[in-house]
Design an enzyme around this catalytic site. Structure first.
Site, mmCIF file in Angstrom:
data_model
loop_
_atom_site.group_PDB
_atom_site.id
_atom_site.type_symbol
_atom_site.label_atom_id
_atom_site.label_comp_id
_atom_site.label_asym_id
_atom_site.label_seq_id
_atom_site.Cartn_x
_atom_site.Cartn_y
_atom_site.Cartn_z
ATOM 1 N N ASP A 82 0.856 -1.191 0.000
ATOM 2 C CA ASP A 82 0.000 0.000 0.000
ATOM 3 C C ASP A 82 0.895 1.246 0.000
ATOM 4 O O ASP A 82 2.008 1.230 -0.560
ATOM 5 C CB ASP A 82 -0.963 -0.075 1.189
ATOM 6 C CG ASP A 82 -2.239 0.719 0.948
ATOM 7 O OD1 ASP A 82 -2.224 1.941 1.219
ATOM 8 O OD2 ASP A 82 -3.243 0.136 0.486
ATOM 9 N N ASP A 83 0.436 2.309 0.613
ATOM 10 C CA ASP A 83 1.146 3.594 0.565
ATOM 11 C C ASP A 83 2.526 3.489 1.240
ATOM 12 O O ASP A 83 2.813 2.527 1.943
ATOM 13 C CB ASP A 83 0.288 4.652 1.279
ATOM 14 C CG ASP A 83 0.606 6.075 0.814
ATOM 15 O OD1 ASP A 83 1.585 6.265 0.084
ATOM 16 O OD2 ASP A 83 -0.157 6.999 1.195
ATOM 17 N N LYS A 158 -3.449 -0.526 -6.950
ATOM 18 C CA LYS A 158 -4.505 0.148 -6.190
ATOM 19 C C LYS A 158 -4.279 1.641 -6.359
ATOM 20 O O LYS A 158 -3.214 2.151 -6.012
ATOM 21 C CB LYS A 158 -4.420 -0.239 -4.708
ATOM 22 C CG LYS A 158 -5.349 0.587 -3.811
ATOM 23 C CD LYS A 158 -5.255 0.156 -2.358
ATOM 24 C CE LYS A 158 -6.001 1.129 -1.447
ATOM 25 N NZ LYS A 158 -5.856 0.759 -0.025
ATOM 26 N N ASP A 160 -5.420 5.191 -5.223
ATOM 27 C CA ASP A 160 -6.156 5.891 -4.167
ATOM 28 C C ASP A 160 -6.625 7.265 -4.667
ATOM 29 O O ASP A 160 -6.278 7.679 -5.779
ATOM 30 C CB ASP A 160 -5.246 6.015 -2.937
ATOM 31 C CG ASP A 160 -6.032 5.960 -1.638
ATOM 32 O OD1 ASP A 160 -7.249 6.192 -1.663
ATOM 33 O OD2 ASP A 160 -5.419 5.696 -0.583
ATOM 34 N N SER A 192 -10.235 3.493 -5.949
ATOM 35 C CA SER A 192 -10.817 4.013 -4.704
ATOM 36 C C SER A 192 -11.853 5.097 -4.994
ATOM 37 O O SER A 192 -12.390 5.718 -4.075
ATOM 38 C CB SER A 192 -9.713 4.589 -3.809
ATOM 39 O OG SER A 192 -8.774 3.596 -3.506
ATOM 40 N N ASP A 220 -12.218 3.037 5.346
ATOM 41 C CA ASP A 220 -11.151 2.060 5.584
ATOM 42 C C ASP A 220 -11.512 1.133 6.744
ATOM 43 O O ASP A 220 -12.026 1.586 7.767
ATOM 44 C CB ASP A 220 -9.859 2.780 5.999
ATOM 45 C CG ASP A 220 -9.160 3.446 4.822
ATOM 46 O OD1 ASP A 220 -9.719 3.457 3.711
ATOM 47 O OD2 ASP A 220 -8.045 3.960 5.046
#
Ligand SMILES: *[C@@H]1O[C@H](CO)[C@@H](O)[C@H](O)[C@H]1NC(C)=O
Ligand SMILES: *[C@@H]1O[C@H](CO)[C@@H](O)[C@H](O)[C@H]1NC(C)=O
Ligand SMILES: *[C@@H]1O[C@H](CO)[C@@H](O)[C@H](O)[C@H]1NC(C)=O
Length: 419
Positions: A82-83, A158, A160, A192, A220
């Site tokens: 993820d981030d 993904k 965002d 997202s 989330d």
């Protein structure tokens, strides 16, 4: 070679593809994997916390466990970052780069590492100017970044929606989908977009399904029962009928599995696994696979529950009715079968008893005399039920009853009657 009418037919087939949903061949069943976010967040302190920081060690350790401990073979194949994986700046040519200290061998190495273990690598970016964690965003770089991910051998993105103009999303997300497609590399696309545009405004899920393989549409997930229960209630209400667009290639994403973490009781872990199966949700574990307890591992690997989630028909289950805090959900499965869940949202100390009549569960009794019902978590046979016969179930507080019902052919019933 071709006569005129064949040619016209061929050309019109090429010019007029009516694209109803994304057709990159991926996610024919809900994608399964692991994602670092809920459990490991934006921990970038590799000096003091080398085992748990967002860096290549965590990703490689996780891949090793997924291959060795049965997760990959159960279907969990994406290892998704993820981030907070990036360097704070793009390189001199404007390309994204991984943080050089935490990912010293870079992302191409990590993708190779995954592929060598028959796993897939997922990565994260943001549609806006910066990611939620403040790293370089993809706005104005969509085409370059898609190509960078493809060059590295990334299998999933993904994207965002922090630091972006909401009104741009209905154009921007499809544009990134276009660039991903143009790379020629099949890259699962997780959006997202509806999670950012969804509140209040009507969300056009058909439009989203044209571009994205899966999409977040709610807050989330956090490591708590309140979070899990809130998500289930949102999916039960099903605003803008988002359940209707789910199917092979396109999935609503209620966010990661927190099974094996700190916040859920054993019953609540079963609820998340069972309800994510009923809701045909992507199954992305967010847990430390190096230290997970055996019972949580076994729950994540439960073949019967995974089979409900991965049923090839790809129908998202829905809530049929609620009686106080007890709610009944069904999911049609292939071969005229069903999954059935009864969720008890009540936290009062004692289990709740409930009597189910299969005629009330909207099972299709047209041409079906009876269903053979099996409890899904432990595989216990519960018997054969016609539309009028009653099944009594006991559901623990914040617990779940989950079963699969398979039609019994008439000839098998006669055989049973003649016994
Ligand atoms: C992947 O496997 C190939 C062939 O066995 C090997 O040469 C390469 O070093 C491996 N790469 C990684 C990152 O493990
Ligand atoms: C690109 O889109 C076309 C048309 O939908 C599809 O047939 C093709 O498989 C896609 N390619 C990739 C790599 O996603
Ligand atoms: C019903 O399902 C059970 C498994 O739960 C199986 O053992 C049994 O043979 C089935 N009965 C019929 C009549 O299909």
């Amino acid at each position: 070679m071709f006569d005129a009418s064949t040619l016209i037919w061929l050309v019109s087939c090429m010019l007029l593809p009516v694209i109803n949903s994304l057709d990159n061949g991926l996610a024919r069943t809900p994608p399964m994997g692991w994602m670092d976010w809920e459990r490991f967040r934006c921990n970038i302190d590799c000096k003091n916390d080398p085992d748990n920081c967002i860096g290549e060690k965590l990703l490689m350790d996780t891949a090793d466990r997924m291959a060795a401990d049965g997760y990959r073979d159960a279907g969990y194949r994406y290892v998704s970052i993820d981030d907070c994986w990036m360097a704070k700046q793009r390189d001199a040519n404007g390309k994204l780069q991984a943080d050089p200290e935490r990912f010293p061998r870079g992302m191409k190495f990590l993708a190779d590492y995954m592929h060598n273990k028959s796993l897939l690598l997922g990565i994260y970016e943001d549609f806006g100017t910066r990611t939620c964690g403040g790293y370089p965003g993809s706005e104005f770089f969509l085409s370059d970044d898609a190509q960078t991910f493809a060059d590295w051998g990334v299998d999933m993105l993904k994207l965002d929606g922090c630091n972006a103009d909401k009104t741009d999303m209905s154009v921007g997300y499809p544009t990134m989908g276009f660039f991903l497609n143009k790379t020629g590399r099949p890259i699962l696309y997780s959006c997202s977009w509806p999670a950012y545009t969804g509140s209040g405004a009507k969300t056009d899920y058909k439009l989203i399904a044209k571009s994205c393989n899966m999409w977040r549409n709610y807050a989330d997930v956090e490591d708590s029962w309140a979070s899990i229960y809130g998500i289930i209630q949102y999916y039960g209400k099903n605003p803008d009928n988002f359940a209707a667009v789910a199917g092979p290639g396109n999935w609503n994403d209620p966010d990661q599995l927190i099974i094996g973490d700190f916040g859920l009781s054993w019953e609540q872990q079963r609820v998340q696994m069972g309800m994510w199966a009923i809701m045909a949700s992507p199954l992305f574990m967010s847990v430390d696979l190096r230290t997970i307890k055996p019972e949580s591992r076994d729950l994540l690997l439960n073949k019967r529950v995974i089979a409900i989630n991965q049923d090839p028909l790809g129908v998202q289950g829905s809530r049929l009715y609620q009686l106080g805090k007890v709610e009944v959900w069904t999911k049609p499965l292939q071969k005229k079968s069903y999954a059935l869940a009864v969720l008890n949202g009540d936290n009062k100390g004692t289990p709740t008893k409930m009597t189910l009549t299969f005629g009330e569960t909207r099972f299709d009794f047209n041409g079906v005399y009876a269903y053979n019902v099996t409890e899904a978590f432990d595989g216990k046979p519960l018997g054969i039920f016609s539309a009028k016969e009653k099944l009594q179930v006991t559901i623990n507080p914040t617990g779940i009853f989950l079963a699969v019902a398979v039609p019994v052919p008439k000839k098998d019933l006669e055989h049973l009657w003649n016994k």
